[in-house]
Enzyme design. Structure first.
Site, mmCIF file in Angstrom:
data_model
loop_
_atom_site.group_PDB
_atom_site.id
_atom_site.type_symbol
_atom_site.label_atom_id
_atom_site.label_comp_id
_atom_site.label_asym_id
_atom_site.label_seq_id
_atom_site.Cartn_x
_atom_site.Cartn_y
_atom_site.Cartn_z
ATOM 1 N N ARG A 122 0.855 -1.350 -0.012
ATOM 2 C CA ARG A 122 -0.036 -0.039 0.081
ATOM 3 C C ARG A 122 0.753 1.375 0.057
ATOM 4 O O ARG A 122 0.531 2.238 0.368
ATOM 5 C CB ARG A 122 -0.957 -0.108 1.400
ATOM 6 C CG ARG A 122 -1.933 -1.105 1.095
ATOM 7 C CD ARG A 122 -3.013 -0.474 2.215
ATOM 8 N NE ARG A 122 -3.964 -2.020 2.099
ATOM 9 C CZ ARG A 122 -3.613 -3.095 2.976
ATOM 10 N NH1 ARG A 122 -2.615 -2.941 3.749
ATOM 11 N NH2 ARG A 122 -4.498 -3.971 3.084
ATOM 12 N N LYS A 154 2.440 11.801 -10.486
ATOM 13 C CA LYS A 154 1.674 10.859 -11.665
ATOM 14 C C LYS A 154 2.641 9.877 -11.738
ATOM 15 O O LYS A 154 3.600 9.739 -12.251
ATOM 16 C CB LYS A 154 1.390 11.624 -12.661
ATOM 17 C CG LYS A 154 0.035 12.402 -12.716
ATOM 18 C CD LYS A 154 -0.405 12.774 -14.099
ATOM 19 C CE LYS A 154 -1.409 13.824 -14.115
ATOM 20 N NZ LYS A 154 -1.898 14.410 -15.416
ATOM 21 N N GLU A 161 8.804 19.944 -23.925
ATOM 22 C CA GLU A 161 7.830 20.312 -22.607
ATOM 23 C C GLU A 161 8.567 21.721 -22.079
ATOM 24 O O GLU A 161 7.830 22.258 -21.201
ATOM 25 C CB GLU A 161 8.171 19.242 -21.738
ATOM 26 C CG GLU A 161 7.562 17.870 -22.244
ATOM 27 C CD GLU A 161 6.235 17.593 -22.184
ATOM 28 O OE1 GLU A 161 5.488 18.673 -21.942
ATOM 29 O OE2 GLU A 161 5.849 16.316 -22.466
ATOM 30 N N LYS A 168 6.625 23.844 -12.967
ATOM 31 C CA LYS A 168 5.695 22.629 -12.986
ATOM 32 C C LYS A 168 5.464 22.648 -11.392
ATOM 33 O O LYS A 168 4.138 22.357 -11.241
ATOM 34 C CB LYS A 168 6.423 21.532 -13.531
ATOM 35 C CG LYS A 168 5.623 20.348 -13.086
ATOM 36 C CD LYS A 168 5.689 19.155 -14.148
ATOM 37 C CE LYS A 168 4.782 18.092 -13.840
ATOM 38 N NZ LYS A 168 4.751 16.907 -14.621
ATOM 39 N N GLU A 216 -5.154 17.058 -9.703
ATOM 40 C CA GLU A 216 -5.751 17.673 -11.066
ATOM 41 C C GLU A 216 -7.209 17.610 -10.726
ATOM 42 O O GLU A 216 -7.855 17.239 -11.982
ATOM 43 C CB GLU A 216 -5.379 16.443 -12.218
ATOM 44 C CG GLU A 216 -5.159 17.014 -13.266
ATOM 45 C CD GLU A 216 -4.684 16.263 -14.651
ATOM 46 O OE1 GLU A 216 -4.691 15.007 -14.405
ATOM 47 O OE2 GLU A 216 -4.128 16.846 -15.471
ATOM 48 N N ASN A 219 -1.212 20.755 -19.988
ATOM 49 C CA ASN A 219 -1.744 19.831 -21.183
ATOM 50 C C ASN A 219 -1.697 20.836 -22.465
ATOM 51 O O ASN A 219 -2.118 20.256 -23.557
ATOM 52 C CB ASN A 219 -3.122 19.197 -21.323
ATOM 53 C CG ASN A 219 -3.267 18.211 -20.089
ATOM 54 O OD1 ASN A 219 -2.316 17.533 -19.947
ATOM 55 N ND2 ASN A 219 -4.062 18.279 -19.279
ATOM 56 N N HIS A 257 -1.177 19.078 -25.772
ATOM 57 C CA HIS A 257 -1.217 17.573 -25.647
ATOM 58 C C HIS A 257 -2.455 17.160 -26.130
ATOM 59 O O HIS A 257 -2.553 15.852 -26.467
ATOM 60 C CB HIS A 257 -1.113 17.292 -24.118
ATOM 61 C CG HIS A 257 0.247 17.259 -23.653
ATOM 62 N ND1 HIS A 257 1.018 18.417 -23.686
ATOM 63 C CD2 HIS A 257 1.081 16.304 -23.043
ATOM 64 C CE1 HIS A 257 2.343 18.222 -23.246
ATOM 65 N NE2 HIS A 257 2.261 16.748 -22.651
ATOM 66 N N HIS A 277 -1.419 14.154 -28.257
ATOM 67 C CA HIS A 277 -1.580 12.754 -27.936
ATOM 68 C C HIS A 277 -2.449 12.049 -29.212
ATOM 69 O O HIS A 277 -2.299 11.076 -29.590
ATOM 70 C CB HIS A 277 -2.579 12.709 -26.843
ATOM 71 C CG HIS A 277 -2.193 13.011 -25.575
ATOM 72 N ND1 HIS A 277 -2.698 13.762 -24.486
ATOM 73 C CD2 HIS A 277 -1.015 12.566 -25.057
ATOM 74 C CE1 HIS A 277 -1.967 13.628 -23.248
ATOM 75 N NE2 HIS A 277 -0.805 13.079 -23.873
ATOM 76 N N HIS A 292 7.177 11.586 -27.669
ATOM 77 C CA HIS A 292 5.907 12.268 -27.091
ATOM 78 C C HIS A 292 6.187 13.619 -27.291
ATOM 79 O O HIS A 292 5.533 14.552 -27.817
ATOM 80 C CB HIS A 292 6.107 11.888 -25.528
ATOM 81 C CG HIS A 292 5.166 12.691 -24.750
ATOM 82 N ND1 HIS A 292 3.725 12.816 -24.962
ATOM 83 C CD2 HIS A 292 5.115 13.866 -23.978
ATOM 84 C CE1 HIS A 292 3.044 13.527 -24.184
ATOM 85 N NE2 HIS A 292 3.945 14.235 -23.725
HETATM 86 N N1 LIG Z 1 4.497 10.946 -14.929
HETATM 87 C C1 LIG Z 1 4.462 12.257 -15.758
HETATM 88 O O1 LIG Z 1 4.154 13.185 -14.952
HETATM 89 C C2 LIG Z 1 4.944 12.246 -17.100
HETATM 90 C C3 LIG Z 1 5.186 13.255 -17.812
HETATM 91 C C4 LIG Z 1 5.684 13.318 -18.962
HETATM 92 C C5 LIG Z 1 6.180 11.880 -19.531
HETATM 93 N N2 LIG Z 1 5.912 10.802 -18.990
HETATM 94 C C6 LIG Z 1 5.991 9.460 -19.392
HETATM 95 O O2 LIG Z 1 7.630 9.535 -19.471
HETATM 96 C C7 LIG Z 1 7.888 8.598 -20.615
HETATM 97 C C8 LIG Z 1 8.696 9.508 -21.603
HETATM 98 O O3 LIG Z 1 9.826 9.695 -20.960
HETATM 99 P P1 LIG Z 1 11.270 9.590 -21.423
HETATM 100 O O4 LIG Z 1 11.535 10.364 -22.964
HETATM 101 O O5 LIG Z 1 12.148 9.852 -20.465
HETATM 102 O O6 LIG Z 1 11.302 7.949 -21.814
HETATM 103 P P2 LIG Z 1 12.095 6.868 -21.755
HETATM 104 O O7 LIG Z 1 12.446 6.589 -20.141
HETATM 105 O O8 LIG Z 1 11.771 5.717 -22.430
HETATM 106 O O9 LIG Z 1 13.658 7.231 -22.108
HETATM 107 C C9 LIG Z 1 14.086 7.234 -23.550
HETATM 108 C C10 LIG Z 1 14.867 6.610 -23.875
HETATM 109 O O10 LIG Z 1 16.213 6.897 -23.502
HETATM 110 C C11 LIG Z 1 17.067 5.946 -23.060
HETATM 111 N N3 LIG Z 1 17.880 6.757 -21.872
HETATM 112 C C12 LIG Z 1 17.338 7.263 -20.811
HETATM 113 N N4 LIG Z 1 18.381 7.950 -20.267
HETATM 114 C C13 LIG Z 1 19.593 7.829 -20.838
HETATM 115 C C14 LIG Z 1 20.767 8.411 -20.837
HETATM 116 N N5 LIG Z 1 21.157 9.137 -19.836
HETATM 117 N N6 LIG Z 1 21.550 8.099 -21.961
HETATM 118 C C15 LIG Z 1 21.460 7.296 -22.869
HETATM 119 N N7 LIG Z 1 20.089 6.886 -22.951
HETATM 120 C C16 LIG Z 1 19.201 7.114 -22.086
HETATM 121 C C17 LIG Z 1 16.428 5.025 -22.512
HETATM 122 O O11 LIG Z 1 16.849 3.682 -22.292
HETATM 123 C C18 LIG Z 1 15.101 4.865 -23.679
HETATM 124 O O12 LIG Z 1 15.372 4.218 -24.499
HETATM 125 C C19 LIG Z 1 6.582 8.272 -21.279
HETATM 126 O O13 LIG Z 1 5.964 6.953 -20.807
HETATM 127 C C20 LIG Z 1 5.721 9.296 -20.792
HETATM 128 O O14 LIG Z 1 4.087 8.924 -20.566
HETATM 129 C C21 LIG Z 1 5.409 10.928 -17.554
HETATM 130 ZN ZN LIG Z 2 3.879 15.888 -21.874
#
Ligand SMILES: NC(=O)c1ccc[n+]([C@@H]2O[C@H](COP(=O)([O-])OP(=O)(O)OC[C@H]3O[C@@H](n4cnc5c(N)ncnc54)[C@H](O)[C@@H]3O)[C@@H](O)[C@H]2O)c1
Ligand SMILES: [Zn+2]
Length: 363
Positions: A123, A145, A187, A229, A239, A248, A251, A255, A267
């Site tokens: 939990r 989130k 972003e 943020k 939210e 958003n 977005h 999306h 993204h």
């Molecule tokens: N929780 C939230 O508020 C929120 C907000 C925005 C995005 N997200 C989520 O985040 C994800 C996208 O984030 P992301 O772009 O960080 O994706 P990710 O974590 O998939 O990373 C992108 C790629 O970069 C590689 N990578 C990461 N760090 C690295 C480094 N230092 N050197 C080399 N390679 C590296 C990873 O292996 C991956 O292939 C999505 O799932 C999205 O839904 C969440």
């Molecule tokens: Zn975003």
């Protein structure tokens, strides 16, 4: 080292930003967790673990913590209940109890998955994030989130769970893909566009230094993003009150493009397309001057981000998809639009004529 304290109604997130901090993660973690906490499950993806997990684990050991590493394949497909279940198995096998901590090492995929596991194991156990992508460092790491994807859509299963510590070592961005770097900057441009005109201008002025990943600029960029943020998410923790909706911007259409392209685009790239469209909609609705709309689109293009729909994508498909976006209130789609540089507002009444016009003949 730059520090930010983000205070919510019932908890706090401490943010630490600085080159080289990855080696000090153990010490920094020990400063913010309860004294008795010793057991840390580090969750990472194969790519990031190969690059940075040894340094992180060494720091944990040096601080008297027990660190174990759990690794998932890179890519958003790992944000699944199947991977979450594997992580619960690891927690059980390693006898991680109520007083354990889950530490995400990676980008937003890893922190969403690990955060969801932390939110649900017994939990809820403590959670921390070491961000290694710009997307995570300027956006995903803050706000609580967490979640995994469902076959019917992204991020449909989740929970709010705030990290106690967010650690960003911008030196780790040197190994990041150029494309991932630019996607994260979308972003960052978004935060400037909705809340801080001076920050948007600063990003334009220092574009080359930022893209070259010069550490002092990255540190300032990350701090300014997270302060913006933090303002939105602390004002609207779950939210439910409104302010968070501004995040958003770009977005709704973003999306829709992401899904229509079967998640082949980043993204941030889709959000850039969505922001350019939202700027054009704002212009067509008389909220934003043509010059200001053009300046935002120009900024996105200067950072190497797309500003129009990908070749071959039918605007109608996007327009239909926006009607099922989760931010629909009743039957009306509400768009985050710009009323000037650094000022956003939620508006209804964006007609399909306007949508067709801006998506078909972006000019
Ligand atoms: N929780 C939230 O508020 C929120 C907000 C925005 C995005 N997200 C989520 O985040 C994800 C996208 O984030 P992301 O772009 O960080 O994706 P990710 O974590 O998939 O990373 C992108 C790629 O970069 C590689 N990578 C990461 N760090 C690295 C480094 N230092 N050197 C080399 N390679 C590296 C990873 O292996 C991956 O292939 C999505 O799932 C999205 O839904 C969440
Ligand atoms: Zn975003």
């Amino acid at each position: 080292m730059r520090s930010i304290t983000v205070s919510y109604e019932s908890c706090r997130t401490q943010v630490r930003i600085g080159a080289g901090l990855l080696d000090q993660a153990g010490r920094l973690l020990a400063e913010v967790i309860p004294p008795g906490l010793r057991d840390v499950l580090v969750v990472s993806d194969e790519t990031v673990a190969g690059l940075y997990s040894q340094r992180l684990l060494a720091g944990l050991t040096a601080a008297g913590l027990r660190g174990e590493l759990a690794v998932v394949p890179p890519g958003d497909a790992s944000k699944s209940l199947t991977r979450a279940a594997e992580l619960y198995d690891r927690l059980a096998a390693g006898r991680f109890a109520r007083d354990a901590l889950v530490l995400a090492l990676g980008g937003g995929m890893v922190s969403d998955l690990a955060g969801f596991v932390a939110a649900t194991w017994m939990r809820g156990v403590a959670f921390a994030i070491c961000s290694t992508t710009l997307e995570s460092a300027v956006d995903a790491c803050l706000g609580g989130k967490t979640g995994v994807n469902h076959a019917s859509g992204k991020n449909l299963i989740g929970a709010f769970h705030h990290p106690a510590l967010v650690l960003v070592d911008p030196a780790s961005f040197t190994t990041l893909d150029d494309r991932d770097m630019r996607a994260g900057l979308a972003e960052s441009i978004k935060h400037g566009a909705i809340a801080d005109a001076a920050f948007l201008t600063w990003q334009r002025e220092h574009r080359e230094a930022i893209l070259r990943r010069e550490l002092p600029f990255l540190e300032e960029l990350i701090e300014r993003n997270l302060r913006i943020k933090a303002g939105f998410v602390t004002a609207d923790e779950r939210e439910t009150r409104g302010p968070r909706a501004m995040l958003n911007f770009g977005h709704t259409i973003g999306h829709a493009v992401e899904a229509a392209m079967n998640y082949r685009l980043r993204h941030g790239e889709c959000v850039a397309i969505g922001m350019a469209a939202a700027a054009r909609i704002s212009r067509e609705m008389g909220l934003l001057s043509a010059a200001d709309a053009e300046a935002l689109i120009q900024t996105l293009a200067e950072f190497g981000l797309p500003t129009t729909l990908p070749e071959g994508l039918d605007p109608k498909q996007i327009i239909d998809a926006t009607a099922t976006d989760k931010k629909v209130a009743g039957s009306r789609v509400r768009y985050v639009l710009l009323e000037g540089w650094g000022r956003a507002a939620l508006r209804e009444g964006v007609t399909s004529e306007i949508l067709h016009f801006v998506l078909q003949r972006p000019g």
